[in-house]
Design a protein around this motif. Structure first.
Motif, mmCIF file in Angstrom:
data_model
loop_
_atom_site.group_PDB
_atom_site.id
_atom_site.type_symbol
_atom_site.label_atom_id
_atom_site.label_comp_id
_atom_site.label_asym_id
_atom_site.label_seq_id
_atom_site.Cartn_x
_atom_site.Cartn_y
_atom_site.Cartn_z
ATOM 1 N N UNK A 62 76.826 28.462 78.901
ATOM 2 C CA UNK A 62 75.778 28.924 77.958
ATOM 3 C C UNK A 62 74.642 28.170 77.419
ATOM 4 N N UNK A 101 80.525 28.351 85.214
ATOM 5 C CA UNK A 101 81.025 29.766 84.932
ATOM 6 C C UNK A 101 80.632 30.882 85.679
ATOM 7 N N UNK A 103 81.327 33.573 86.626
ATOM 8 C CA UNK A 103 81.323 34.978 86.032
ATOM 9 C C UNK A 103 80.313 35.263 85.241
ATOM 10 N N UNK A 104 79.461 34.506 84.785
ATOM 11 C CA UNK A 104 78.398 34.504 83.751
ATOM 12 C C UNK A 104 77.123 35.281 84.504
ATOM 13 N N UNK A 105 76.863 36.565 83.644
ATOM 14 C CA UNK A 105 76.063 37.502 84.361
ATOM 15 C C UNK A 105 74.617 37.114 84.205
ATOM 16 N N UNK A 106 74.085 36.552 83.055
ATOM 17 C CA UNK A 106 72.849 36.481 82.595
ATOM 18 C C UNK A 106 72.072 35.664 83.702
ATOM 19 N N UNK A 109 70.745 37.699 86.377
ATOM 20 C CA UNK A 109 69.767 38.495 86.015
ATOM 21 C C UNK A 109 68.343 37.854 86.120
ATOM 22 N N UNK A 110 68.398 36.693 85.593
ATOM 23 C CA UNK A 110 67.429 36.063 85.440
ATOM 24 C C UNK A 110 66.863 35.564 87.022
ATOM 25 N N UNK A 136 82.269 38.126 90.702
ATOM 26 C CA UNK A 136 82.305 39.281 89.856
ATOM 27 C C UNK A 136 82.289 40.440 91.162
#
Lengths: 285, 254, 272
Positions: A62, A101, A103-106, A109-110, A136
């Motif tokens: 994050x 991580x 599984x981190x979606x952001x 998208x970026x 995912x």
């Protein structure tokens, strides 16, 4: 005696405070300038990041993601060009973040937002998105993005169709995906297909800058699609080709020739596809 | 019947890496009969606290044996009947006095009704009944000592071991402790304590031993003590004479 | 015996809870949770994940601070201030002392973790309310399972603290060794598996010895990564009961081994 002693200290505070304020402001301003000049930050490779995180991998991911956002945000606010080196850093950062991580979606998208439209690094974007799709595996959006990239940027319609089909089988995918895949496979390069894609992207996105960009491109493609349709009509009716695009207006198939929002001029390919000299890219300021 | 038997106890320790070993206790033997008050006196560093710790199995002697109630302390089961007050007791600061005594009660397996009556009795006797709900942090030195005494005596032990019970107390406190010891003696309990204060020791004890550099150099019987009390002899003089001899002979000299 | 162990546990727990330092730890946890609420908006989609990350990090780190400072202090203070003389003058066996202190530490950690968890649930509910669309992957049961295993991890650390306290009386040495055990335990899995993949692909000779050393270390130090369910909680991933049971068994058996060893060592100690 003690009264004088007290006031001496208060006087000292009053003298020292402005000095502190001066240095506070100066230091922050200096840091602001320094950040403009900095090229790229240092990146700890993922095998070390994973160990250094000491069990807080998700949190570190994050934090690193916020760093990337601010880095590129800085570039954008200071209106600095994003160099190839910056894009390497972007790709490596996203790689590390998704190693920490997956599984981190952001980050995905970026990646889809920036690495494709801005950087033009479609293969690298697809590689990152593929990693995401592996973890995912119930998320339809990741194979969808890969499919879109293949269709729109890489012009690999077959691969595009395949990925869209994969996306359509995953839970929560929009109902029109199977038809879209079929159209891709059949029509391939028609602008109308791209229009549908873009409309979906617009619905997905809520970043204003991104939306403005997509809107512009959608407008361009819709205009191109309009011309294509009119051209197809003309050819079917008159059984001959046009000499210039203005013929469509004089013949009454179009009210007026729609503009290219990117400021380029329209042209026609042999297969009937309309393109623009601007290549649907924003002119450099 | 001897309640405590110390038999040729030896204990040494090394104060540092390259320093010579110090003999804290050297060939100490004594017997404490049941129901008597035994006082151990000696200069600083004589080995009194070490002896008491060996008595309670907190440390193990290099040689020799400690027997309580005909049982070696190494077996560990004797503590049900023993109450101990260390020098400068440090109690759990954030507890209240009541909670501390509840801990003592539960540790000794006391049930609630004997516990409440004993608590009331002991705290009134030592004069800290008003502070039962106060945190031990707020206690003065004297109150801490009294709290320690309640802690030690809560389960009505047959053997009471006290390490410098009068240290740091004001005259009222010293009187309270003396009265308490005499009271316990009347109840038939055995008391073993060590002290610096010769006058109190003389007043309370049935037997006194002088410890110096880990060795027992003199032991006084009840007749000797009676003559001290009568004023015929002076304990302090005999103490200074005995200790002034330097390293004394092994065993007791009558 | 149980009554004595429980009595000591209760006393240790009260000492720990009434320690002023506990407030500092709570303030820290609250600060992190407040940060969570403030920072959530910076992210794009995966707010559920970020919220869970920060909450579980607050819970876990507060626990670490508690164990490394308050629990070690609770063990060392007894010996430093000679309170242990008083305790051992009652009919406590050395083993009962160790187990009593350990359960007391467990109670202190449980108390603190429950309070931070309550605040944490409030924070998660609040952020969930603010951005309901971005919590798709979030499931309360997985969140609580992750919180439970964080507690188990702290219980393991407490056992390590008790073990080292039984060997040395200097609280600083216990602190250093406990922190070292934690860092090794957390990184161990990463390093072992990384070396395995390296050995499989490239040069085998150099890493083999290192690998053997690491295998030995993995028997001595617990693998804390096994208790880490933060990523699963962040994304609401499914968990199998067999995995949970295996991890629980691993943790509890390790704790028992450590405490038995500590009891044996403690029996031989002398208290001057």
């Amino acid at each position: 005696m003690s009264e004088r002693f007290d006031s001496k200290w208060w006087l000292l505070i009053l003298l020292v405070l402005p000095v502190y304020v001066f240095f506070q402001l100066g230091s922050w301003e200096q840091r602001g300038r320094l950040r403009c000049e900095q090229t790229v930050g240092f990146l700890v490779p993922s095998q070390y990041s994973r160990v250094l995180a000491c069990g807080y991998k998700g949190l570190l991911a994050d934090f690193q993601f916020l760093r990337i956002l601010t880095f590129f945000g800085d570039r954008s606010t200071n209106q600095q060009p994003v160099t190839a080196q910056d894009w390497d850093y972007f790709r490596d950062s996203i790689d590390v973040i998704t190693d920490l991580d997956p599984y981190f979606y952001d980050p995905y998208v970026l990646t889809e937002g920036f690495m494709t439209w801005e950087a033009g690094r479609y293969q690298e974007a697809n590689a990152l998105l593929a990693k995401g799709a592996q973890y995912r595996h119930n998320d339809w959006r990741l194979p969808y993005f890969i499919g879109f990239n293949n269709f729109f940027f890489l012009k690999d319609y077959a691969a595009g169709a395949e990925y869209i089909m994969v996306a359509s089988r995953l839970p929560g995918s929009p109902g029109y995906l199977p038809t879209l895949a079929a159209r891709l496979a059949y029509y391939g390069g028609k602008s109308q297909t791209a229009v549908l894609f873009l409309k979906q992207m617009l619905a997905e996105n809520n970043d204003d800058r991104m939306k403005a960009r997509l809107q512009m491109r959608l407008q361009a493609l819709e205009n191109a699609a309009q011309i294509e349709e009119a051209l197809q009509q003309f050819r079917n009716d008159k059984k001959r080709d046009i000499s210039a695009l203005s013929d469509l207006v004089t013949a009454g198939y179009l009210d007026n020739l729609p503009e290219d929002p990117y400021g380029g001029e329209w042209g026609v390919l042999e297969n009937g596809r309309v393109f623009s000299t601007s290549k649907f890219v924003e002119p450099k300021k | 019947m001897s309640q405590i038997i110390l038999n040729s106890l030896c204990k040494s320790y090394s104060p540092g890496l390259f320093k010579k070993r110090i003999q804290a206790v050297d060939g100490l033997s004594l017997k404490v009969s049941s129901g008597s008050v035994y006082g151990l006196v000696g200069p600083n560093g004589a080995g009194k606290s070490t002896t008491i710790r060996m008595l309670l199995n907190l440390i193990r002697p290099d040689r020799g044996e400690v027997t309580i109630n005909d049982q070696s302390v190494a077996s560990g089961d004797f503590l049900h009947d023993v109450g101990y007050l260390p020098e400068n007791p440090y109690l759990y600061d954030h507890l209240t006095l009541r909670e501390l005594l509840q801990f003592a009660g539960r540790a000794c397996g006391m049930s609630s009704s004997p516990f409440s009556s004993r608590t009331q009795e002991l705290t009134s006797q030592t004069g800290i009944a008003h502070a039962l709900s106060r945190k031990l942090r707020t206690f003065s030195k004297g109150m801490r000592q009294r709290a320690g005494l309640c802690f030690a005596l809560l389960h009505d032990p047959g053997l009471v071991v006290l390490d410098e019970p009068m240290s740091g107390l004001d005259p009222l406190g010293r009187k309270m402790v003396c009265d308490l010891i005499l009271d316990l003696k009347q109840q038939g309990k055995t008391i073993f304590f060590c002290s610096h204060i010769l006058s109190d020791t003389e007043r309370l004890c049935d037997q006194i031993a002088i410890l110096h550099q880990g060795r027992l150099i003199r032991e006084f019987s009840i007749e000797d003590i009676k003559s001290f009390r009568a004023g015929e002899r002076c304990l302090e003089d005999e103490f200074v004479a005995a200790v002034g001899l330097g390293s004394g002979q092994r065993g007791s000299i009558k | 015996m149980m009554q004595r162990v429980w009595a000591l546990a209760l006393v240790t727990c009260k000492e720990g809870i009434r320690d002023r330092s506990l407030y500092g730890i709570f303030l820290f946890a609250l600060f992190v949770l407040g940060l969570n609420i403030a920072v959530a908006g910076f992210f794009m989609r995966d707010l559920g994940k970020v919220t869970v990350d920060m909450n579980l990090a607050a819970l876990s780190f507060a626990g670490l601070l508690l164990v490394f400072f308050i629990c070690i202090n609770l063990m060392a203070k007894d010996i430093d201030k000679k309170t242990i003389h008083l305790v051992l003058s009652k009919p406590f066996s050395r083993a009962e002392y160790i187990w009593g202190k350990y359960f007391g530490l467990l109670l202190v950690v449980l108390f603190a973790q429950v309070i931070v968890l309550l605040f944490s649930c409030g924070t998660v509910a609040y952020v969930h309310g603010m951005y309901p669309n971005y919590f798709a992957g979030f499931h309360w049961p997985v969140f609580f399972i992750a919180a439970f295993f964080i507690y188990l991890q702290q219980a393991l650390l407490c056992a390590i603290v008790v073990f080292f306290s039984s060997i040395t009386s200097t609280s600083f040495i216990t602190l250093i060794f406990s922190i070292a055990s934690y860092i090794v335990g957390v990184s161990l899995e990463e390093v072992v598996f990384y070396l395995r993949t390296q050995a499989a692909s490239q040069d085998v000779v150099a890493s083999l010895q290192l690998q053997r050393t690491l295998e030995t270390v993995s028997w001595l130090v617990p693998n804390f990564a096994a208790f880490d369910f933060k990523i699963e909680a962040a994304h609401g991933l499914a968990l199998e009961w067999s995995r949970l049971a295996m991890t629980c068994g691993y943790g509890i058996s390790y704790i028992i081994v450590l405490l038995v060893l500590a009891s044996i060592i403690f029996k031989r100690r002398e208290f001057n």
